[in-house]
Design a protein around this motif. Sequence first.
Motif, mmCIF file in Angstrom:
data_model
loop_
_atom_site.group_PDB
_atom_site.id
_atom_site.type_symbol
_atom_site.label_atom_id
_atom_site.label_comp_id
_atom_site.label_asym_id
_atom_site.label_seq_id
_atom_site.Cartn_x
_atom_site.Cartn_y
_atom_site.Cartn_z
ATOM 1 N N UNK A 1 0.839 -1.191 0.000
ATOM 2 C CA UNK A 1 0.000 0.000 0.000
ATOM 3 C C UNK A 1 0.883 1.254 0.000
ATOM 4 N N UNK A 2 1.481 1.584 -1.147
ATOM 5 C CA UNK A 2 2.311 2.789 -1.212
ATOM 6 C C UNK A 2 1.503 4.041 -0.889
ATOM 7 N N UNK A 3 2.197 5.082 -0.419
ATOM 8 C CA UNK A 3 1.568 6.377 -0.200
ATOM 9 C C UNK A 3 2.362 7.455 -0.913
ATOM 10 N N UNK A 4 1.622 8.422 -1.451
ATOM 11 C CA UNK A 4 2.245 9.561 -2.110
ATOM 12 C C UNK A 4 1.573 10.837 -1.617
ATOM 13 N N UNK A 5 2.289 11.955 -1.779
ATOM 14 C CA UNK A 5 1.701 13.258 -1.507
ATOM 15 C C UNK A 5 1.700 14.064 -2.791
ATOM 16 N N UNK A 6 0.577 14.668 -3.092
ATOM 17 C CA UNK A 6 0.426 15.485 -4.294
ATOM 18 C C UNK A 6 0.147 16.924 -3.875
ATOM 19 N N UNK A 7 0.963 17.841 -4.349
ATOM 20 C CA UNK A 7 0.758 19.269 -4.094
ATOM 21 C C UNK A 7 0.037 19.880 -5.289
ATOM 22 N N UNK A 8 -1.056 20.589 -5.023
ATOM 23 C CA UNK A 8 -1.846 21.180 -6.097
ATOM 24 C C UNK A 8 -2.206 22.617 -5.769
ATOM 25 N N UNK A 9 -2.317 23.421 -6.794
ATOM 26 C CA UNK A 9 -2.780 24.802 -6.627
ATOM 27 C C UNK A 9 -4.259 24.930 -6.924
ATOM 28 N N UNK A 10 -4.892 23.833 -7.310
ATOM 29 C CA UNK A 10 -6.317 23.840 -7.623
ATOM 30 C C UNK A 10 -7.144 23.580 -6.366
ATOM 31 N N UNK A 11 -8.395 23.976 -6.420
ATOM 32 C CA UNK A 11 -9.295 23.708 -5.306
ATOM 33 C C UNK A 11 -9.621 22.220 -5.254
ATOM 34 N N UNK A 12 -9.462 21.621 -4.076
ATOM 35 C CA UNK A 12 -9.726 20.200 -3.892
ATOM 36 C C UNK A 12 -11.059 20.052 -3.159
ATOM 37 N N UNK A 13 -11.993 19.358 -3.788
ATOM 38 C CA UNK A 13 -13.314 19.208 -3.195
ATOM 39 C C UNK A 13 -13.616 17.740 -2.863
ATOM 40 N N UNK A 14 -12.595 17.009 -2.473
ATOM 41 C CA UNK A 14 -12.793 15.617 -2.064
ATOM 42 C C UNK A 14 -12.464 15.495 -0.585
ATOM 43 N N UNK A 15 -13.104 14.538 0.062
ATOM 44 C CA UNK A 15 -12.921 14.328 1.487
ATOM 45 C C UNK A 15 -12.064 13.092 1.730
#
Length: 467
Positions: free
Chosen positions: A366-380
Amino acid sequence: MSTLVALARAQAFAAGRAQPITTVRHLHLHERPLVLIPLAMAGEANAPLAAMLGTSRDDPRLLVVGQPRNRDERFTFTADLAGEIVPYLDSFAAGATEAVPVDRGRDVRHRFVDAPQVWVPNPGGVDFLRLLGRSTRFRRTDGDNPVPPSVPLLGQWLTFLTSAAEVPGSQLLVNTVQALGTHWATGQSAAEDNHLGSLFAWITSGAAAAREAERGPVAGPATDPDFDNKVLAPLIAASSPDLTGAVRELLLPTWERMWASLDLLRALPPGARVGSRWDSDRDAYSAFVAHLIEDGTPQPRRDGAVAAAARLQRLENAAARYAVQRAFDDPLVMAEHRLTGAAFGGVVTLAKADRIDDSGKRPVLRPRIMVATTETVRVEPGASLTSPARPAQKAKVISVTPTATGFDVVLELSGGMGRKLVAEPGSVPAVGEQLLLTTLSEAYRPGAAFPDPADTPWTHGGPPGVS
């Protein structure tokens, strides 16, 4: 109409020229399509007047009914039409087949390596063929007023094609204005886009040419009232041999525009998932050919309650699948989902590809990653996301943290990495990779369990109640 399409229409109006709304072609283009322009007589319910058709741009075949109100001439026309269309449709059943694995490779089925593709000018052409199929597939080949066997066979084929045309993403029967409208936005209304000449002019020449094209000949199946009154009616009344020439002159501009439309679409690169939809069309074609050989009974006049419900669910699933596939294939289509918050893009800033989850009965990767975004994130947290670059892989949202420039989203990956506790190379996004994530998914949607027709109440086609 989506926000981006509305914007493209406004830009087209301002620029006086149609604007592209896709980056790829979202339909299969056959190397040998059958182009068909049906024409009906005004004031007569689906009374055929003429048809121009063929598989070669330089060799159109024209069929004309000298007296559309004459029943015998109409069925002679239908028999002639069958003589042109049915051999084309049958020809692909004489070709090679390929084995397709089913039941997880434990069995195979066979389908033809190719299938027909018929093009008509507009939705009215599809409706004309649907009504023609309904009126001919039950015709008797013996008894009173018999017809050639090719006539009811044509009716079955037309019913099959027009039913397929209702399935979103199907490419067996294509109407040209819809195909063009999927890829370009004009500055006119959607109703005006149904005029092939005007729509084609918006794309190739601009608004001024489109206004001129509106005064030109129609693309069928209805005729222009002026043409009916000034040209058609006198020629029919006089049984004039000049009728064929007049109809040919009327239809040739549409014939040329349809082939030119194919050229416009062929210039676009195909989307990655177009081929899989064509595979489904080949499956449908192969199944119908098998039905004609093994059974041959015409389609029922109307579906029963259970069959109608099952068909409705298939159409809904096909619509959802088609929308997802178009978005996965095309950044311009996906942009609409990014506006609504159903997708966002970012860069991978952290990645732990060898993470093992041993909290269950057995350890799993179960790998994990972090994603940096400048967009609005509307997921929980807890939501399941997919990347079009790795559609077989699921990304579970672990956390969403606001930052000075946007959000950091931590994701846990599963699937699409092999069956070992070590991820296959490239299956886990690396640090620095640009990644698009979305709530859209191509995952299989199982069908609902419908009752047997005999188990439904009499109001839905089952047996009558016992008092």
